[in-house]
Design a protein around this motif. Structure first.
Motif, mmCIF file in Angstrom:
data_model
loop_
_atom_site.group_PDB
_atom_site.id
_atom_site.type_symbol
_atom_site.label_atom_id
_atom_site.label_comp_id
_atom_site.label_asym_id
_atom_site.label_seq_id
_atom_site.Cartn_x
_atom_site.Cartn_y
_atom_site.Cartn_z
ATOM 1 N N LEU A 7 0.884 -1.164 0.000
ATOM 2 C CA LEU A 7 0.000 0.000 0.000
ATOM 3 C C LEU A 7 0.917 1.207 0.000
ATOM 4 N N TYR A 8 0.766 2.088 -0.990
ATOM 5 C CA TYR A 8 1.626 3.267 -1.099
ATOM 6 C C TYR A 8 0.736 4.495 -1.263
ATOM 7 N N LEU A 9 0.709 5.347 -0.251
ATOM 8 C CA LEU A 9 -0.161 6.524 -0.265
ATOM 9 C C LEU A 9 0.682 7.794 -0.187
ATOM 10 N N THR A 10 0.429 8.709 -1.109
ATOM 11 C CA THR A 10 1.169 9.967 -1.160
ATOM 12 C C THR A 10 0.195 11.144 -1.210
ATOM 13 N N ARG A 11 0.501 12.179 -0.441
ATOM 14 C CA ARG A 11 -0.234 13.448 -0.544
ATOM 15 C C ARG A 11 0.736 14.465 -1.126
ATOM 16 N N TYR A 12 0.434 14.931 -2.337
ATOM 17 C CA TYR A 12 1.285 15.883 -3.039
ATOM 18 C C TYR A 12 0.926 17.317 -2.645
ATOM 19 N N SER A 13 1.837 18.256 -2.956
ATOM 20 C CA SER A 13 1.627 19.696 -2.708
ATOM 21 C C SER A 13 1.152 19.962 -1.278
ATOM 22 N N VAL A 14 1.707 19.235 -0.326
ATOM 23 C CA VAL A 14 1.169 19.258 1.043
ATOM 24 C C VAL A 14 1.301 20.627 1.716
ATOM 25 N N GLU A 15 2.301 21.394 1.346
ATOM 26 C CA GLU A 15 2.508 22.692 2.006
ATOM 27 C C GLU A 15 1.400 23.696 1.670
ATOM 28 N N GLY A 16 0.768 23.526 0.518
ATOM 29 C CA GLY A 16 -0.193 24.526 0.081
ATOM 30 C C GLY A 16 -1.652 24.108 0.138
ATOM 31 N N ILE A 17 -1.951 22.955 0.723
ATOM 32 C CA ILE A 17 -3.341 22.498 0.711
ATOM 33 C C ILE A 17 -4.072 22.946 1.974
ATOM 34 N N SER A 18 -5.378 22.939 1.894
ATOM 35 C CA SER A 18 -6.215 23.392 3.010
ATOM 36 C C SER A 18 -6.262 22.361 4.126
ATOM 37 N N PHE A 37 -5.820 1.647 5.857
ATOM 38 C CA PHE A 37 -5.166 0.805 6.853
ATOM 39 C C PHE A 37 -6.166 -0.039 7.637
ATOM 40 N N GLU A 38 -7.408 0.340 7.640
ATOM 41 C CA GLU A 38 -8.431 -0.531 8.217
ATOM 42 C C GLU A 38 -8.512 -1.854 7.462
ATOM 43 N N ALA A 39 -8.186 -1.804 6.158
ATOM 44 C CA ALA A 39 -8.231 -3.004 5.308
ATOM 45 C C ALA A 39 -6.831 -3.546 5.008
ATOM 46 N N PHE A 40 -5.824 -3.037 5.676
ATOM 47 C CA PHE A 40 -4.437 -3.402 5.411
ATOM 48 C C PHE A 40 -4.185 -4.884 5.725
#
Length: 196
Positions: A167-178, A193-196
């Motif tokens: 499982l590979y999860l990425t949040r991009y542009s993290v500095e500028g998001i709400s 991760f509940e289904a991991f």
């Protein structure tokens, strides 16, 4: 499931820290057994010194400070890594963890006559990764072709054998998001991760 979580961020009040806490809480709520390593809080030393390198292929010369990490790695059925992506890769402390802990005789075996290395972490059946990037999606995925993901999934994951789910999860542009978008990603992490 027995899960070794390895977290790498120096700030206890960071967004990455909150993701780490939610991952651990979600896994514990599932009933998993967790060994959770905060590399900064544990003062993990990522630097391999000359003497250690000389004895790197001799298990009898494994530094004592690594034993807790090696024991957890050999105990686990899954590994989860939570870290920020800096300069298109993992932070130095996490890279040092892999350099020093995923060593010959532990993570892999080098055949004496050469050839392909043999994976030794066959106890690991799943690998999870949660990371954040300051860069936008197009820069990480298209321009840089996500080198950090390649290292983890094409390189290190292979030390666990050929049938490891990931499982590979990425949040991009993290500095500028709400705040709302940060929370939406955190909820996605919990659901996955509940289904991991």
């Amino acid at each position: 499931m027995k899960i070794n979580v390895v977290y790498a961020h120096p700030l206890a009040d960071s967004y990455q820290a909150s993701l780490h806490s939610r991952i651990v809480r979600t896994l514990k709520d599932r009933g998993d057994e967790i060994v959770d390593f905060d590399l900064h809080a544990m003062n993990f030393n990522p630097v391999m010194q000359a003497e250690e390198r000389r004895g790197h292929f001799d298990l009898s010369q494994t530094p004592e400070d690594l034993q807790i990490y090696i024991d957890a790695l050999k105990w686990a059925e899954a590994c989860v890594f939570c870290f920020p992506t800096w300069w298109s890769g993992m932070p130095a402390i996490l890279k040092g963890y892999f350099d020093r802990v995923w060593r010959p005789g532990i993570a892999y075996e080098v055949p004496p006559d050469g050839g392909a290395i043999k994976p030794l972490l066959l106890n690991i059946r799943r690998m999870g990764v949660v990371t954040t990037c300051g860069s936008p999606w197009w820069y990480t995925e298209l321009y840089m072709q996500n080198p950090g993901k390649k290292v983890l999934l094409r390189g290190l994951k292979t030390m666990c054998g050929s049938h490891v789910k990931h499982l590979y999860l990425t949040r991009y542009s993290v500095e500028g998001i709400s705040t709302e978008k940060r929370e939406a990603f955190a909820r996605k992490v919990e659901r996955r991760f509940e289904a991991f």
